[in-house]
Structure formats: structure tokens, C-alpha cells
Design a protein around this motif. Structure first.
Motif, PDB file in Angstrom:
ATOM      1  N   ALA A 499       0.828  -1.206   0.000  1.00 27.00           N
ATOM      2  CA  ALA A 499       0.000   0.000   0.000  1.00 27.00           C
ATOM      3  C   ALA A 499       0.864   1.258   0.000  1.00 27.00           C
ATOM      4  O   ALA A 499       0.600   2.221   0.700  1.00 27.00           O
ATOM      5  CB  ALA A 499      -0.933  -0.007   1.197  1.00 27.00           C
ATOM      6  N   GLN A 621      10.222  -2.077  -5.480  1.00 25.84           N
ATOM      7  CA  GLN A 621      11.029  -2.394  -6.648  1.00 25.84           C
ATOM      8  C   GLN A 621      12.425  -2.854  -6.267  1.00 25.84           C
ATOM      9  O   GLN A 621      12.873  -2.603  -5.157  1.00 25.84           O
ATOM     10  CB  GLN A 621      11.211  -1.137  -7.537  1.00 25.84           C
ATOM     11  CG  GLN A 621       9.984  -0.624  -8.205  1.00 25.84           C
ATOM     12  CD  GLN A 621       9.143   0.238  -7.303  1.00 25.84           C
ATOM     13  OE1 GLN A 621       9.655   0.819  -6.346  1.00 25.84           O
ATOM     14  NE2 GLN A 621       7.859   0.313  -7.563  1.00 25.84           N
ATOM     15  N   LEU A 650      12.010   5.069  -4.697  1.00 26.09           N
ATOM     16  CA  LEU A 650      12.352   5.886  -5.854  1.00 26.09           C
ATOM     17  C   LEU A 650      11.121   6.661  -6.285  1.00 26.09           C
ATOM     18  O   LEU A 650      10.032   6.136  -6.336  1.00 26.09           O
ATOM     19  CB  LEU A 650      12.787   5.021  -7.019  1.00 26.09           C
ATOM     20  CG  LEU A 650      12.911   5.900  -8.260  1.00 26.09           C
ATOM     21  CD1 LEU A 650      14.173   6.709  -8.208  1.00 26.09           C
ATOM     22  CD2 LEU A 650      12.754   5.151  -9.516  1.00 26.09           C
ATOM     23  N   ASP A 651      11.278   7.874  -6.592  1.00 26.94           N
ATOM     24  CA  ASP A 651      10.166   8.566  -7.225  1.00 26.94           C
ATOM     25  C   ASP A 651      10.695   9.472  -8.316  1.00 26.94           C
ATOM     26  O   ASP A 651      11.890   9.714  -8.434  1.00 26.94           O
ATOM     27  CB  ASP A 651       9.298   9.312  -6.213  1.00 26.94           C
ATOM     28  CG  ASP A 651      10.065  10.366  -5.474  1.00 26.94           C
ATOM     29  OD1 ASP A 651      11.022  10.907  -6.042  1.00 26.94           O
ATOM     30  OD2 ASP A 651       9.698  10.660  -4.324  1.00 26.94           O
TER      31      ASP A 651
HETATM   32  P1  NAP Z   1       6.676   2.058  -1.652  1.00 21.69           P
HETATM   33  O1  NAP Z   1       5.974   3.350  -1.516  1.00 21.69           O
HETATM   34  O2  NAP Z   1       8.000   1.889  -1.033  1.00 21.69           O
HETATM   35  O3  NAP Z   1       5.689   0.929  -1.164  1.00 21.69           O
HETATM   36  C1  NAP Z   1       5.975  -0.424  -1.237  1.00 21.69           C
HETATM   37  C2  NAP Z   1       4.874  -1.184  -0.508  1.00 21.69           C
HETATM   38  O4  NAP Z   1       5.184  -2.538  -0.527  1.00 21.69           O
HETATM   39  C3  NAP Z   1       4.707  -0.775   0.925  1.00 21.69           C
HETATM   40  O5  NAP Z   1       3.319  -0.774   1.218  1.00 21.69           O
HETATM   41  C4  NAP Z   1       5.403  -1.882   1.695  1.00 21.69           C
HETATM   42  O6  NAP Z   1       4.676  -1.903   2.890  1.00 21.69           O
HETATM   43  C5  NAP Z   1       5.237  -3.064   0.790  1.00 21.69           C
HETATM   44  N1  NAP Z   1       6.364  -3.991   0.779  1.00 21.69           N
HETATM   45  C6  NAP Z   1       7.684  -3.699   0.705  1.00 21.69           C
HETATM   46  N2  NAP Z   1       8.415  -4.828   0.682  1.00 21.69           N
HETATM   47  C7  NAP Z   1       7.545  -5.854   0.733  1.00 21.69           C
HETATM   48  C8  NAP Z   1       7.700  -7.257   0.739  1.00 21.69           C
HETATM   49  N3  NAP Z   1       8.888  -7.834   0.677  1.00 21.69           N
HETATM   50  N4  NAP Z   1       6.582  -8.007   0.839  1.00 21.69           N
HETATM   51  C9  NAP Z   1       5.360  -7.430   0.899  1.00 21.69           C
HETATM   52  N5  NAP Z   1       5.154  -6.113   0.885  1.00 21.69           N
HETATM   53  C10 NAP Z   1       6.248  -5.324   0.810  1.00 21.69           C
HETATM   54  O7  NAP Z   1       6.871   1.753  -3.169  1.00 21.69           O
HETATM   55  P2  NAP Z   1       5.864   1.850  -4.364  1.00 21.69           P
HETATM   56  O8  NAP Z   1       4.451   1.872  -3.970  1.00 21.69           O
HETATM   57  O9  NAP Z   1       6.308   0.765  -5.278  1.00 21.69           O
HETATM   58  O10 NAP Z   1       6.181   3.214  -4.962  1.00 21.69           O
HETATM   59  C11 NAP Z   1       7.486   3.491  -5.418  1.00 21.69           C
HETATM   60  C12 NAP Z   1       7.680   4.952  -5.487  1.00 21.69           C
HETATM   61  O11 NAP Z   1       7.054   5.462  -6.623  1.00 21.69           O
HETATM   62  C13 NAP Z   1       7.087   5.656  -4.306  1.00 21.69           C
HETATM   63  O12 NAP Z   1       7.963   5.751  -3.241  1.00 21.69           O
HETATM   64  C14 NAP Z   1       6.762   6.957  -4.854  1.00 21.69           C
HETATM   65  O13 NAP Z   1       7.729   7.882  -4.492  1.00 21.69           O
HETATM   66  C15 NAP Z   1       6.696   6.762  -6.357  1.00 21.69           C
HETATM   67  N6  NAP Z   1       5.351   7.022  -6.729  1.00 21.69           N
HETATM   68  C16 NAP Z   1       4.866   8.216  -6.402  1.00 21.69           C
HETATM   69  C17 NAP Z   1       3.585   8.486  -6.676  1.00 21.69           C
HETATM   70  C18 NAP Z   1       3.007   9.793  -6.285  1.00 21.69           C
HETATM   71  O14 NAP Z   1       1.972  10.152  -6.726  1.00 21.69           O
HETATM   72  N7  NAP Z   1       3.626  10.539  -5.446  1.00 21.69           N
HETATM   73  C19 NAP Z   1       2.783   7.551  -7.268  1.00 21.69           C
HETATM   74  C20 NAP Z   1       3.303   6.332  -7.582  1.00 21.69           C
HETATM   75  C21 NAP Z   1       4.605   6.081  -7.297  1.00 21.69           C
HETATM   76  P3  NAP Z   1       4.863  -2.986   4.042  1.00 21.69           P
HETATM   77  O15 NAP Z   1       6.329  -3.167   4.149  1.00 21.69           O
HETATM   78  O16 NAP Z   1       4.193  -2.399   5.226  1.00 21.69           O
HETATM   79  O17 NAP Z   1       4.113  -4.167   3.540  1.00 21.69           O
END
Ligand code: NAP
Ligand code: SF4
Length: 666
Positions: A499, A621, A650-651
Motif C-alpha cells: 500500500a 522495486q 524511488l520517485d
Molecule cells: P513504496 O511506496 O515503497 O511501497 C511499497 C509497498 O510494498 C509498501 O506498502 C510496503 O509496505 C510493501 N512492501 C515492501 N516490501 C515488501 C515485501 N517484501 N513483501 C510485501 N510487501 C512489501 O513503493 P511503491 O508503492 O512501489 O512506490 C514506489 C515509489 O514510486 C514511491 O515511493 C513513490 O515515491 C513513487 N510514486 C509516487 C507516486 C506519487 O503520486 N507521489 C505515485 C506512484 C509512485 P509494508 O512493508 O508495510 O508491507
């Protein structure tokens, strides 16, 4: 001449502007520095870029009216000297600049805040102290002192901030004004403070000084102003001596988005048009206007006299010059993400721009011609790689870019599929066009290998990331977010694992039907409950969200509220959107297995099967950097940027800034 109405001059009282473009008020964080040079350079670059009038970020009339303790004000001769550097720089660059006088009232983030009545705002921990009648008088006189100092500092005028729920706006509505004295009661009493602020400034400064009054057209709070009251106030403000009405939309505490990227473009222009039709004063239209085409359309229709844009001037300081030269396609688009501007401001950091990392850093991040011209090979045409290519080519380097896919854009191409993120389409188009315009040699559909890098003076690896796989039974039967956003079929019941920002985006994509409300104003107004202030005071009606297109369960392993780390100024919007669509949000989840029936989880010691048709993994990622490792081993000069450098969190903001900074230094 392109955009003939937008580019035509206009006279506002004592001041003639060369065009009808106003750079709206924005706090940058540079206002509080000891050295005025960065702020002066920031505004001077925008003035040189052709904007008709700049309005500064809010400057407090007294310390307790400042948005936070220590925020900028014009309190002393030293402050006047600081501001004189700014106005001189703007005037030398051919611009005009007005100072916004902003008294935050109960929005001041400090225990000393004051207001018409002692009612705490839902977005502040501090209850304001109720002012006595004499103290209200004193506050208004501070507006006058501030305006006098603004003139001394060389400003061409002032904007009296009367909207967005700040101090003067707080007098207008019974929601925040329960007074029984001359500053409250009926509407004549409640509007006395804003009207007096303007009248006293005009009396003290005489006719030769521009006064803009920013009026709230739709408060979007309970018991907000009615349209009749808005018109009544506008007439009184005219009589008090203002020259022009800028328009404000929604109080900061409103639970309706007003400037976020999911708000349709020009969503509130119909209200500016209504005010203009009343023929009281010239009207400035605002909010979600980010292209010269839209601005021209609004003016040509006669819906407003001027257009105010704030964030678009962070994205591109030469917005007006490019539009006037018929080069609108070269304008770097503001995508209304708030990530590097408002989110920074609300985290105590200086504002900059996701699309333009130079914003606010005009003196320190420069794209000057390179002393030694080089051959630069970049692998990866996502945000980081494209920005590096643009800056390197701008500086004169010969740049070759490899992209494995059939189009540039990388992850931005996924983002643009999300309803409410349509602005990303324009961003990818701009990047692609700039790369071509600057003569970058682009190789699409080529997965570069080591041979392609040989001979380059510098190699930039921007190969991005791959979705993280999960190490649980059945994980290989799940979809990744990339599959889903590229159009893979998804069943009617879906579990989303992870999430973060992408999990939220994917959930949004899954619950939204075929039509994005962001592209349909009436639909968007219905979903958010935006009404007509002539019918409902404050313009709030009952939200009527469409039924969700799918039943979605969104999960994370962490405890606590989902979406806590989303953007500071936009996270609440994403949460509210998913809540409105009935998305089930689960925290403290342990994933056991993915089966044909759904996802087996444990939560607080209890096992549960989330029965779904599809599972989507949005668990972050991992960096893709095999080629980087090979290039380093081969002894090449290698730089790794973007997701290939650090995948965690990463964003696009970080990727683009890293690309720009590297290419500015090579
Ligand atoms: P993220 O924000 O780091 O979220 C990753 C999610 O996966 C977290 O909910 C994490 O929560 C879960 N997770 C991590 N490792 C896991 C594992 N081994 N097993 C199960 N769950 C795991 O990364 P993202 O959603 O992929 O987004 C990447 C980046 O893209 C964001 O940080 C953001 O900066 C950018 N982005 C920005 C926007 C925007 O509008 N600002 C929109 C899209 C993307 P838990 O560890 O609690 O499960
Ligand atoms: Fe616009 Fe985003 Fe840049 Fe802010 S950070 S100016 S919203 S593109």
C-alpha cells in the motif's frame, strides 16, 4: 501573435501590465533566508521570462499573523532592505511585482495565533485567542503598515489575502466568526474587517498603488459564504479602493481537493466567470490552469480578465516567453503533483519542482555550456535518463540514449494510465519532444549492451527498476502493478499487496470505471460534492461517488493507517477516494500464500482467506543494474542514477533531480 488575448496589455488602476499573466502567490521557503539573492534570482528569472505580474508568497503583517513562527514578514528596516533586493532584481528584468499581505489568523501554526472567535481549525493543533474589538483594529492597521513598507521596498502593489480561510476570510462566515460586536453579527459586520483592511491601505497609500484583493469564490466548508455574499463583498471591496479581484478557491481545511492533479483543469473558472459577469472589478481566474491554450480560451470567452498560475512558473520560468514565441510545446508542464513544491513547503523544506529541479536553485544549479564537450551515452529512457539527456544536450554535449521499450517514458508511462494522473501524458510528451529538439540520438527498442557503451566519454546508467517479487507460495500466479497498468485483465474482486504510492494508484485504477472523473467536470463535482454557492452556502453538496468498478482489498505489513507516507498535501485525497469506493484497507498483515481462491493472510494472530479473483503485487522495486556492473568492470566512466541507483522509495522527483544534477556537472 499566438495567444492574442493572453498577451495583450491591461491597465489595473495605476499599473499597466504588458500581458494578462499573473504568477500567483507561492511560498518558496527562500523568503526566510538571510541572503535575498536566491529569492531575487528566482523571481528575476520569471520576470525575464515575460510574466506580466508576480505576486510574492505571503508576507505577514505582524509576527503572530505569520503562517508559522519565524515565517517571513515586513517588520523592520532590515526586512525592507531584503525585499528591496527582490524588487530591484524583478524591475531590472523588466517585470512587475506585488507583495501579498497574508495574515494567517487561526491557520498560524503557533500557540499565539489569533482569530475573530476562539475556534480551533481542524488542520491546526492550536486554538486561537479571540481578539478584542480594539485588537481587530490594531491588526488591520498592521496591514496598512505592511503595505507602506511594501511600497518603501519597491513593490508595485499589494495583494490583500482574503481567501483560502486565512484571517480576513475567517471574519466573513459564521463558521469562524461568532462575534456580537461591530466585527461580527450580520454580513455587514462580518465583512467589515476585510473591507476596512483595503480601505485603510487605500487611504494611507493614495491612488497610485495597485491593490489586489483575493476573494474566496467558494469556501467548500460548512456555513461558508453564499454567492450573494461574495458579490456583496466584491462591491464593498471595490468601494474601499481595490483595483482588481484575484480569486481564491476553498479553505485550506476543505475536504475537497482544489489544486491537486486529479482536479479537472479549469475546474473553478465558471465561478470567476460569474464574478466577471457582475462587472464589479477586473477578475483574475485561478486554479488548475497550466497551459497557455486553456488560459487564452478563458480570456477569449470573456470569463476573466487575467489568469493567475503559480506552480506552472516553478515548472518553467519562461512559460510566457515560450508561449509568445509560438513555442508552447517547449513549456515544461506543471503536472500539479505538489511533490516538490507544496509537499516541501509543508515539510519545512524549500520549494522546488519535480519537473524543474532548478526552481528555487537558480544560482546553484546551472545548465551553462560545458567547458569540454563530450560523448555521453545514456541507457534508459525513463525520467532520470531523459532529464540527464536534456540537460547534457542543452550544455552542448553529444548525447546518445538507449531505451529497451518502443517509447520513452519508463515508469511515467505507467503513471499516466492511472485515473487522475492524466497530466503525466503531457509530461512524457514534453520529455520526448525536448529530447528530439535538442538533437539527442534516441535508439528505441534497443536493450543496450556493453558494446554500445564503448567509446563514450561518460556512461549514464538509468535502467530503472523491476517490480519486487514476493517469496510466498503461489506468488508467481499474481500480477505485478506493471502488468495491470499495461492493461492485463483483472477480475471483479482484487487483492492488492503493498500500500505504497503505487498500491494506492493501482487500487484507484481498479475501482474507477471507464471514465476518469478528472476529465469530466460534472462527474468530478458529483463525486466530491462540489455544488453551487448560489444554491448551497460554501458550495458544498453531498458527494455521490459512482459505485466501484471492482471490489478491492488493499494491504500492508506495517501497523497503522494505510497511506501514511503518501504526499503530505495529497495523501488525504487518495485515502478519501479509496474510502469513497469502499476499498477495504488492512494493516499488520502477514502474507501466507496466494491460492486459486485468493490470498491467505494472518492478521493479529488470526488467519483469513481474502477471497478474490486477482492478486496484484505492489511491493516496491529492485534496481536493474546488470549493465552498470559490467560497464564498471570494463573500466568505463559510469554514473548510475534513478531507480537503478536506489530503488527504495524511488520517485520521479528524485530521479529527475539526480539526472539534472549529474548532467549539470559533467
Ligand atoms: P513504496 O511506496 O515503497 O511501497 C511499497 C509497498 O510494498 C509498501 O506498502 C510496503 O509496505 C510493501 N512492501 C515492501 N516490501 C515488501 C515485501 N517484501 N513483501 C510485501 N510487501 C512489501 O513503493 P511503491 O508503492 O512501489 O512506490 C514506489 C515509489 O514510486 C514511491 O515511493 C513513490 O515515491 C513513487 N510514486 C509516487 C507516486 C506519487 O503520486 N507521489 C505515485 C506512484 C509512485 P509494508 O512493508 O508495510 O508491507
Ligand atoms: Fe507542478 Fe509538481 Fe512542479 Fe509542483 S512539483 S510545480 S505541482 S510539477
Amino acid at each position: 501573435m499566438p495567444y492574442p488575448t493572453l498577451m495583450s496589455p491591461i491597465t489595473l488602476g495605476p499599473l499597466t501590465l504588458k500581458n494578462r499573466v499573473v504568477m500567483g502567490s507561492m511560498h518558496t521557503g527562500l523568503e526566510e533566508g538571510h541572503d535575498p539573492a536566491p529569492l531575487a534570482a528566482f523571481y528575476a528569472e520569471r520576470a525575464a521570462g515575460g510574466v506580466g505580474l508576480i505576486v510574492t508568497g505571503g508576507i505577514a503583517p505582524n509576527p503572530h499573523g505569520a503562517v508559522y513562527a519565524g515565517a517571513a514578514g515586513l517588520f523592520s528596516d532590515k526586512d525592507i532592505t531584503f525585499h528591496r533586493s527582490v524588487t530591484d532584481a524583478v524591475h531590472q528584468s523588466g517585470g512587475r511585482i506585488a507583495m501579498q499581505i497574508l495574515h494567517a489568523g487561526r491557520y498560524a501554526y503557533s500557540p499565539g495565533c489569533v482569530a475573530p472567535s476562539p475556534i480551533k481549525s481542524p488542520i491546526s493543533p492550536f486554538a486561537p485567542r479571540e481578539l478584542t474589538g480594539d485588537e481587530v483594529n490594531a491588526e488591520l492597521n498592521d496591514f496598512v503598515t505592511s503595505a507602506l513598507r511594501a511600497r518603501q521596498a519597491g513593490y508595485d502593489g499589494v495583494e490583500v489575502m482574503g481567501s483560502e480561510g486565512y484571517f480576513l476570510n475567517q471574519f466573513l462566515v459564521t463558521h469562524t466568526n461568532k462575534r456580537g460586536d461591530e466585527w461580527g453579527g450580520d454580513y455587514a459586520g462580518r465583512m467589515r474587517a476585510p473591507v476596512q483592511a483595503v480601505a485603510r491601505i487605500r487611504a494611507a497609500l493614495g491612488p497610485d498603488f495597485l491593490i489586489i484583493y483575493r476573494i474566496s469564490l467558494i469556501d467548500l466548508i460548512p456555513n461558508g459564504s453564499t454567492w450573494d455574499e461574495v458579490l456583496h463583498l466584491a462591491r464593498a471591496i471595490k468601494k474601499a479602493g481595490a483595483n482588481v479581484l484575484n480569486t481564491g478557491i476553498g479553505w485550506h481545511e476543505a475536504r475537497v481537493p482544489t489544486i491537486a492533479t486529479s482536479v479537472p483543469r479549469g475546474a473553478f473558472v465558471h465561478l470567476a466567470a460569474k464574478l466577471k459577469a457582475a462587472q464589479i472589478l477586473p477578475v483574475i481566474a485561478t486554479n488548475r490552469i497550466n497551459t497557455p491554450d486553456l488560459a487564452e480560451d478563458i480570456l477569449a470567452r470573456g470569463d476573466a480578465d487575467l489568469i493567475s498560475m503559480a506552480r506552472p512558473f516553478l515548472a518553467d520560468s519562461a512559460f510566457v516567453a515560450k508561449a509568445a514565441a509560438g513555442q508552447a510545446a517547449q513549456i515544461a508542464p506543471c503536472i500539479a503533483c505538489n511533490q516538490a513544491c507544496l509537499d516541501h513547503t509543508f515539510s519545512g523544506k524549500s520549494a522546488t519542482c519535480l519537473v524543474n529541479p532548478r526552481a528555487g536553485r537558480e544560482l546553484s544549479l546551472r545548465y551553462d555550456p560545458a567547458a569540454t564537450l563530450k560523448r555521453i551515452t545514456i541507457v534508459g529512457g525513463g525520467a532520470a535518463g531523459m532529464m540527464a539527456a536534456i540537460v547534457a544536450a542543452t550544455r552542448g554535449h553529444s548525447v546518445t540514449l538507449y531505451e529497451a521499450a518502443g517509447a520513452l517514458g519508463g515508469q511515467l508511462n505507467l503513471a499516466k494510465q492511472v485515473p487522475g494522473k492524466e497530466e503525466f501524458l503531457g509530461l512524457v510528451a514534453w520529455f520526448t519532444a525536448e529530447v528530439a529538439r535538442l538533437g539527442v540520438v534516441v535508439n528505441l527498442n534497443v536493450r543496450a549492451d556493453l558494446n554500445d557503451l564503448i567509446g563514450a566519454d561518460e556512461v549514464i546508467i538509468a535502467t530503472g527498476t523491476a517490480p519486487r517479487a514476493l517469496a510466498i507460495d503461489g506468488a508467481d500466479s499474481a500480477l505485478t502493478y506493471a502488468d495491470v497498468l499495461r492493461g492485463a485483465p483483472v477480475g471483479p474482486r482484487v487483492a492488492v499487496i503493498g500500500a505504497g504510492a503505487i498500491g494506492f494508484d493501482v487500487a484507484e485504477y481498479l475501482v474507477t470505471g471507464a471514465h476518469s472523473p478528472s476529465l469530466d467536470l460534472a462527474h468530478w463535482q458529483r463525486e466530491w460534492g462540489v455544488g453551487d454557492p448560489a444554491v448551497q452556502a460554501g458550495g458544498l453538496s453531498t458527494p455521490q461517488p459512482d459505485a466501484p468498478a471492482r471490489q478491492v482489498t488493499l494491504m500492508q505489513r506495517k501497523a497503522g493507517k494505510l497511506g501514511r507516507r503518501l504526499g503530505k498535501t495529497t495523501g488525504w485525497i487518495h485515502r478519501a477516494q479509496l474510502e469513497a469506493k469502499g476499498v477495504e484497507m488492512l494493516a499488520s498483515v502477514a502474507y501466507r500464500a496466494i491460492t486459486k481462491k485468493g490470498v491467505l493472510i494472518a492478521q493479529n494472530g488470526l488467519e483469513r482467506l481474502i477471497e478474490v479473483d486477482s492478486v496484484v503485487i505492489c511491493a516496491g522495486q529492485i534496481s536493474q543494474r546488470d549493465l552498470a556492473d559490467q560497464a564498471i568492470a570494463a573500466g568505463l566512466r559510469v554514473h548510475i542514477i534513478g531507480g537503478a541507483d536506489v530503488a527504495a522509495e524511488l520517485d520521479a522527483k528524485r530521479a529527475i533531480a539526480q539526472g539534472a544534477e549529474l548532467a549539470a556537472a559533467i
